[in-house]
Design a protein around this motif. Structure first.
Motif, mmCIF file in Angstrom:
data_model
loop_
_atom_site.group_PDB
_atom_site.id
_atom_site.type_symbol
_atom_site.label_atom_id
_atom_site.label_comp_id
_atom_site.label_asym_id
_atom_site.label_seq_id
_atom_site.Cartn_x
_atom_site.Cartn_y
_atom_site.Cartn_z
ATOM 1 N N GLU A 115 -8.856 -3.305 -5.007
ATOM 2 C CA GLU A 115 -8.125 -2.094 -4.660
ATOM 3 C C GLU A 115 -9.052 -1.101 -3.979
ATOM 4 O O GLU A 115 -10.166 -0.858 -4.435
ATOM 5 C CB GLU A 115 -7.513 -1.447 -5.902
ATOM 6 N N TYR A 116 -8.574 -0.582 -2.856
ATOM 7 C CA TYR A 116 -9.324 0.415 -2.104
ATOM 8 C C TYR A 116 -8.499 1.689 -2.013
ATOM 9 O O TYR A 116 -7.270 1.644 -1.999
ATOM 10 C CB TYR A 116 -9.641 -0.103 -0.694
ATOM 11 N N SER A 117 -9.173 2.813 -1.942
ATOM 12 C CA SER A 117 -8.444 4.074 -1.862
ATOM 13 C C SER A 117 -9.154 5.057 -0.939
ATOM 14 O O SER A 117 -10.378 5.019 -0.788
ATOM 15 C CB SER A 117 -8.282 4.695 -3.252
ATOM 16 N N THR A 118 -8.355 5.920 -0.324
ATOM 17 C CA THR A 118 -8.865 7.025 0.489
ATOM 18 C C THR A 118 -8.179 8.292 0.014
ATOM 19 O O THR A 118 -6.948 8.348 -0.055
ATOM 20 C CB THR A 118 -8.581 6.809 1.983
ATOM 21 N N THR A 119 -8.965 9.292 -0.338
ATOM 22 C CA THR A 119 -8.429 10.556 -0.824
ATOM 23 C C THR A 119 -8.724 11.663 0.179
ATOM 24 O O THR A 119 -9.877 11.844 0.591
ATOM 25 C CB THR A 119 -9.039 10.929 -2.188
ATOM 26 N N SER A 143 0.843 -1.193 0.000
ATOM 27 C CA SER A 143 0.000 0.000 0.000
ATOM 28 C C SER A 143 0.879 1.243 0.000
ATOM 29 O O SER A 143 2.064 1.193 0.323
ATOM 30 C CB SER A 143 -0.938 0.003 1.213
ATOM 31 N N THR A 150 0.829 5.946 -0.006
ATOM 32 C CA THR A 150 0.164 7.241 -0.019
ATOM 33 C C THR A 150 0.942 8.153 -0.954
ATOM 34 O O THR A 150 2.157 8.309 -0.800
ATOM 35 C CB THR A 150 0.099 7.865 1.382
ATOM 36 N N SER A 209 -13.597 7.914 0.803
ATOM 37 C CA SER A 209 -13.064 6.560 0.701
ATOM 38 C C SER A 209 -13.958 5.700 -0.177
ATOM 39 O O SER A 209 -15.185 5.834 -0.159
ATOM 40 C CB SER A 209 -12.953 5.922 2.092
ATOM 41 N N ILE A 225 -3.466 10.619 -1.506
ATOM 42 C CA ILE A 225 -4.270 9.471 -1.923
ATOM 43 C C ILE A 225 -3.617 8.190 -1.409
ATOM 44 O O ILE A 225 -2.494 7.860 -1.794
ATOM 45 C CB ILE A 225 -4.428 9.402 -3.446
ATOM 46 N N TYR A 226 -4.330 7.502 -0.534
ATOM 47 C CA TYR A 226 -3.855 6.233 0.011
ATOM 48 C C TYR A 226 -4.534 5.090 -0.739
ATOM 49 O O TYR A 226 -5.762 5.085 -0.899
ATOM 50 C CB TYR A 226 -4.188 6.130 1.500
ATOM 51 N N THR A 227 -3.753 4.119 -1.216
ATOM 52 C CA THR A 227 -4.312 2.959 -1.913
ATOM 53 C C THR A 227 -3.772 1.672 -1.306
ATOM 54 O O THR A 227 -2.618 1.610 -0.871
ATOM 55 C CB THR A 227 -3.979 2.991 -3.416
ATOM 56 N N GLU A 228 -4.608 0.666 -1.271
ATOM 57 C CA GLU A 228 -4.199 -0.660 -0.812
ATOM 58 C C GLU A 228 -4.909 -1.717 -1.642
ATOM 59 O O GLU A 228 -5.969 -1.461 -2.229
ATOM 60 C CB GLU A 228 -4.514 -0.853 0.665
#
Length: 236
Positions: free
Chosen positions: A79-83, A55, A57, A100, A70-73
């Motif tokens: 795939e999930y992301s939080t901006t 993962s 950022t 998210s 932008i965090y992605t895992e």
């Protein structure tokens, strides 16, 4: 736990600007939480945080201000992301919005700068389908002359924070100190110095005290912080 400082007592006339290359987190009670983060840069601007599980950022700047993270895992092929998007006015953070791909609500925090020097915050949760907003929490922050958050008041609870006089590992990263308590860089607060003690008070009663044993390199940058079973170690 007694706070100890392994440091040179006098600062050099020319202070070096160091950038952290790795952060190693060790949790003695929950070893499954252990992690290593590697940092990459474009000059003094942070480019990305890279975690050992793959993962990451990635950061975006506008001028010298961090305006997006932008965090992605990837979890079993999904795939999930939080901006997180940051908004400023006159080089002061006035809000951030966290969205998210897997959350049922978005989170927005706003900052109001008061005449007495304190900062009032309100956090709301937003329903992405209806745009309905619900107040989640509020606080009043007090900063010292260096921009460190030394007090956070929540209703009848007050957290008082003490700091050393040495360099936070992220101090020299462009835009870092403007992020206040937004939680970026896996930090509780984005400060110039390092936390040495947190005292929690509720209704006038002390409900907890956390102390940090900090160790520094010859340039007065933090290389190790121990709080209970948790250890953070930094290389530069």
């Amino acid at each position: 736990m007694v706070l100890t400082s392994c440091t040179n007592e006098e600062s050099s006339s020319e202070e070096k600007s160091l950038l952290p290359q790795t952060e190693i987190y060790t949790n003695g009670s929950e070893p499954g939480e252990n992690s290593t983060i590697k940092y990459s840069y474009d000059g003094n601007k942070i480019d990305s945080l890279n975690y050992e599980d793959g993962s990451k950022t990635v950061f975006t700047y506008t001028g010298d201000l961090i305006t997006k993270a932008i965090y992605t895992e990837n979890d079993e092929g999904e795939e999930y992301s939080t901006t997180t998007t940051f908004t400023y006015e006159n080089n002061k953070l006035i809000s951030f919005l966290e969205t998210s791909s897997e959350s049922e609500s978005y989170r927005r925090k706003t900052y109001k700068y008061n005449p007495n020097g304190t900062i009032s915050t309100i956090t709301v949760l937003i329903n992405p389908k209806t745009n309905e907003e619900i107040i989640d929490s509020s606080s009043i922050l007090t900063l010292d002359a260096n921009g460190n958050i030394i007090k956070a008041e929540f209703n009848d609870s007050v957290n008082t924070v003490e700091y050393d006089s040495k360099n936070n590992p992220f101090k020299s990263i462009t835009g870092y100190i403007f992020l206040l308590d937004s939680g970026i860089f896996d930090q509780e607060v984005n400060t110039v110095n390092n936390i040495s003690k947190i005292t929690e008070n509720k209704g006038g009663v002390n409900t907890g005290t956390s102390t940090y044993e900090n160790t520094y390199n010859s340039d007065n940058y933090l290389i190790k912080s121990v709080q209970g079973d948790e250890i953070y170690e930094y290389t530069y």
